[in-house]
Scaffold this motif. Structure first.
Motif, PDB file in Angstrom:
ATOM      1  N   MET A   1       0.845  -1.198   0.000  1.00 20.71           N
ATOM      2  CA  MET A   1       0.000   0.000   0.000  1.00 20.71           C
ATOM      3  C   MET A   1       0.880   1.249   0.000  1.00 20.71           C
ATOM      4  SD  MET A   1      -1.175   2.587   2.247  1.00 20.71           S
ATOM      5  CE  MET A   1      -1.073   1.883   3.896  1.00 20.71           C
ATOM      6  N   ARG A   2       0.501   2.214  -0.821  1.00 20.95           N
ATOM      7  CA  ARG A   2       1.246   3.472  -0.905  1.00 20.95           C
ATOM      8  C   ARG A   2       0.278   4.623  -0.686  1.00 20.95           C
ATOM      9  NH1 ARG A   2       4.197   5.643  -6.411  1.00 20.95           N
ATOM     10  NH2 ARG A   2       4.793   7.721  -5.651  1.00 20.95           N
ATOM     11  N   ILE A   3       0.606   5.511   0.249  1.00 23.05           N
ATOM     12  CA  ILE A   3      -0.226   6.681   0.531  1.00 23.05           C
ATOM     13  C   ILE A   3       0.246   7.850  -0.348  1.00 23.05           C
ATOM     14  CG2 ILE A   3      -0.923   8.374   2.266  1.00 23.05           C
ATOM     15  CD1 ILE A   3      -0.709   6.197   4.360  1.00 23.05           C
ATOM     16  N   LEU A   4      -0.703   8.462  -1.042  1.00 19.09           N
ATOM     17  CA  LEU A   4      -0.412   9.586  -1.922  1.00 19.09           C
ATOM     18  C   LEU A   4      -1.081  10.847  -1.407  1.00 19.09           C
ATOM     19  CD1 LEU A   4      -1.295   7.866  -5.339  1.00 19.09           C
ATOM     20  CD2 LEU A   4       0.976   8.016  -4.300  1.00 19.09           C
ATOM     21  N   ASN A   5      -0.366  11.988  -1.492  1.00 24.00           N
ATOM     22  CA  ASN A   5      -1.083  13.238  -1.231  1.00 24.00           C
ATOM     23  C   ASN A   5      -1.936  13.548  -2.459  1.00 24.00           C
ATOM     24  OD1 ASN A   5       0.363  14.835  -3.188  1.00 24.00           O
ATOM     25  ND2 ASN A   5       2.066  14.997  -1.753  1.00 24.00           N
ATOM     26  N   ASN A   6      -2.843  14.512  -2.322  1.00 19.31           N
ATOM     27  CA  ASN A   6      -3.835  14.714  -3.384  1.00 19.31           C
ATOM     28  C   ASN A   6      -3.400  15.725  -4.441  1.00 19.31           C
ATOM     29  OD1 ASN A   6      -4.133  17.090  -1.953  1.00 19.31           O
ATOM     30  ND2 ASN A   6      -6.139  16.575  -1.121  1.00 19.31           N
ATOM     31  N   SER A   7      -2.135  15.654  -4.840  1.00 18.24           N
ATOM     32  CA  SER A   7      -1.668  16.511  -5.938  1.00 18.24           C
ATOM     33  C   SER A   7      -2.245  16.002  -7.254  1.00 18.24           C
ATOM     34  CB  SER A   7      -0.139  16.489  -6.018  1.00 18.24           C
ATOM     35  OG  SER A   7       0.320  15.201  -6.408  1.00 18.24           O
ATOM     36  N   LYS A   8      -2.297  16.879  -8.244  1.00 11.83           N
ATOM     37  CA  LYS A   8      -2.819  16.491  -9.551  1.00 11.83           C
ATOM     38  C   LYS A   8      -2.010  15.340 -10.147  1.00 11.83           C
ATOM     39  CE  LYS A   8      -5.260  20.541 -11.323  1.00 11.83           C
ATOM     40  NZ  LYS A   8      -6.488  19.778 -11.559  1.00 11.83           N
ATOM     41  N   GLU A   9      -0.708  15.368  -9.944  1.00 19.15           N
ATOM     42  CA  GLU A   9       0.147  14.310 -10.476  1.00 19.15           C
ATOM     43  C   GLU A   9      -0.190  12.964  -9.852  1.00 19.15           C
ATOM     44  OE1 GLU A   9       1.207  17.187  -9.241  1.00 19.15           O
ATOM     45  OE2 GLU A   9       1.847  18.206 -11.070  1.00 19.15           O
ATOM     46  N   ASN A  10      -0.412  12.966  -8.537  1.00 16.01           N
ATOM     47  CA  ASN A  10      -0.723  11.713  -7.859  1.00 16.01           C
ATOM     48  C   ASN A  10      -2.111  11.191  -8.221  1.00 16.01           C
ATOM     49  OD1 ASN A  10       1.702  11.352  -6.512  1.00 16.01           O
ATOM     50  ND2 ASN A  10       1.041  12.511  -4.710  1.00 16.01           N
ATOM     51  N   ILE A  11      -3.060  12.112  -8.383  1.00 17.60           N
ATOM     52  CA  ILE A  11      -4.408  11.680  -8.779  1.00 17.60           C
ATOM     53  C   ILE A  11      -4.380  11.106 -10.195  1.00 17.60           C
ATOM     54  CG2 ILE A  11      -6.758  12.474  -9.253  1.00 17.60           C
ATOM     55  CD1 ILE A  11      -6.335  14.583  -7.044  1.00 17.60           C
ATOM     56  N   LYS A  12      -3.598  11.719 -11.060  1.00 19.80           N
ATOM     57  CA  LYS A  12      -3.437  11.196 -12.419  1.00 19.80           C
ATOM     58  C   LYS A  12      -2.796   9.816 -12.388  1.00 19.80           C
ATOM     59  CE  LYS A  12      -1.582  12.424 -16.959  1.00 19.80           C
ATOM     60  NZ  LYS A  12      -0.843  13.448 -17.755  1.00 19.80           N
ATOM     61  N   LEU A  13      -1.782   9.645 -11.541  1.00 25.15           N
ATOM     62  CA  LEU A  13      -1.134   8.336 -11.382  1.00 25.15           C
ATOM     63  C   LEU A  13      -2.125   7.282 -10.909  1.00 25.15           C
ATOM     64  CD1 LEU A  13       1.284   6.371 -11.013  1.00 25.15           C
ATOM     65  CD2 LEU A  13       1.570   7.358  -8.717  1.00 25.15           C
ATOM     66  N   ALA A  14      -2.892   7.624  -9.883  1.00 23.40           N
ATOM     67  CA  ALA A  14      -3.854   6.671  -9.332  1.00 23.40           C
ATOM     68  C   ALA A  14      -4.904   6.294 -10.376  1.00 23.40           C
ATOM     69  CB  ALA A  14      -4.517   7.258  -8.087  1.00 23.40           C
ATOM     70  N   GLY A  15      -5.343   7.268 -11.154  1.00 23.23           N
ATOM     71  CA  GLY A  15      -6.318   6.986 -12.207  1.00 23.23           C
ATOM     72  C   GLY A  15      -5.778   6.021 -13.245  1.00 23.23           C
ATOM     73  N   SER A  16      -4.529   6.242 -13.654  1.00 25.36           N
ATOM     74  CA  SER A  16      -3.925   5.341 -14.635  1.00 25.36           C
ATOM     75  C   SER A  16      -3.706   3.958 -14.052  1.00 25.36           C
ATOM     76  CB  SER A  16      -2.598   5.920 -15.137  1.00 25.36           C
ATOM     77  OG  SER A  16      -1.634   5.974 -14.080  1.00 25.36           O
ATOM     78  N   GLU A  17      -3.444   3.892 -12.756  1.00 23.16           N
ATOM     79  CA  GLU A  17      -3.250   2.596 -12.104  1.00 23.16           C
ATOM     80  C   GLU A  17      -4.561   1.813 -11.981  1.00 23.16           C
ATOM     81  OE1 GLU A  17      -0.307   1.607 -12.389  1.00 23.16           O
ATOM     82  OE2 GLU A  17       0.480   1.488 -10.338  1.00 23.16           O
ATOM     83  N   ILE A  18      -5.674   2.519 -11.866  1.00 23.83           N
ATOM     84  CA  ILE A  18      -6.970   1.823 -11.917  1.00 23.83           C
ATOM     85  C   ILE A  18      -7.109   1.100 -13.255  1.00 23.83           C
ATOM     86  CG2 ILE A  18      -9.471   2.184 -12.137  1.00 23.83           C
ATOM     87  CD1 ILE A  18      -9.276   4.236  -9.913  1.00 23.83           C
ATOM     88  N   LYS A  19      -6.713   1.756 -14.329  1.00 24.86           N
ATOM     89  CA  LYS A  19      -6.756   1.117 -15.645  1.00 24.86           C
ATOM     90  C   LYS A  19      -5.863  -0.114 -15.703  1.00 24.86           C
ATOM     91  CE  LYS A  19      -7.538   5.413 -18.236  1.00 24.86           C
ATOM     92  NZ  LYS A  19      -6.966   6.325 -19.261  1.00 24.86           N
ATOM     93  N   ASN A  20      -4.833  -0.149 -14.853  1.00 19.79           N
ATOM     94  CA  ASN A  20      -3.904  -1.281 -14.809  1.00 19.79           C
ATOM     95  C   ASN A  20      -4.334  -2.370 -13.830  1.00 19.79           C
ATOM     96  OD1 ASN A  20      -2.143  -0.093 -16.691  1.00 19.79           O
ATOM     97  ND2 ASN A  20      -1.040   1.029 -15.091  1.00 19.79           N
ATOM     98  N   GLY A  21      -5.548  -2.226 -13.284  1.00 19.97           N
ATOM     99  CA  GLY A  21      -6.068  -3.263 -12.400  1.00 19.97           C
ATOM    100  C   GLY A  21      -5.803  -3.047 -10.933  1.00 19.97           C
TER     101      GLY A  21
END
Length: 207
Positions: A1-21
């Protein structure tokens, strides 16, 4: 598990990772939620496993824009279409969930035993950015082990649950925590299944 702050870059990363399962925990306007790709059977299965959730209990969909609704539902007649349009224009983004007849071709991996699907647009900037970066539609439920307290803020997240997921987006913003109102819509009209943030009077006045 990795905790991300809510920067635009991190939200974009998390969104792309959803696409990766990957499985993501994130804030909404009602609770902290857990989300996955609605087309990914294995990712959906993980949510059920992590939550120790009854497999017969359906997940819902969060969408980032009203335009995505046509991809996932089947509208039977003009009355149904009119009710959906009125409610979505008035209460979305917001804490109103609509139970609609689903497009079984598009949603074959999600709640396959059900003909309907719950949908809403959350009124939370982080959630909306995450969903948009994930393709506009994600499968979701509350970020907790079933039958345990629903987390309304980051501090209420249970370590036993979030240690299983891939990413957690941290937000210090206070979540209102009032459940969404649920309305089932069919070719015959509408039925209020649960009253939450949106009142029965507001709905009846509009419709």
């Amino acid at each position: 598990m990795r905790i991300l702050n809510n920067s635009k870059e991190n939200i974009k990363l998390a969104g792309s990772e959803i696409k990766n399962g990957k499985i993501i925990v994130f804030p909404t306007d009602t609770v902290y939620g857990v989300g996955a790709d609605y087309k990914n059977k294995n990712a959906i299965k993980k949510i059920y496993e992590y939550k120790i959730r009854n497999s017969k209990k359906p997940l819902i969909l969060l969408i980032s824009k009203i335009e995505y609704l046509d991809e996932i539902i089947k509208v039977e007649n003009e009355l149904e279409k009119e009710i959906i349009e009125k409610l979505s224009e008035r209460f979305w983004p917001g804490s109103l969930s609509l139970i609609l007849k689903k497009n079984r071709v598009k949603l074959k991996e999600l709640n396959p035993e059900y003909d309907t699907i719950g949908v809403r647009i959350p009124n939370n900037k982080i959630a909306l950015e995450l969903i948009e970066n994930a393709g506009g539609i994600i499968a979701t439920t509350s970020a907790n082990i079933s039958n345990k307290e629903t987390p309304k803020n980051f501090s209420e997240l249970d370590d036993g649950f979030i240690n299983k997921v891939d990413y957690v987006i941290k937000s210090e913003d206070e979540i209102i925590g009032i459940p969404s109102t649920i309305i089932e819509i069919s070719e015959n009209g509408y039925k209020i299944l649960r009253v939450g943030s949106v009142t029965e009077e507001e709905i009846e006045e509009l419709l």
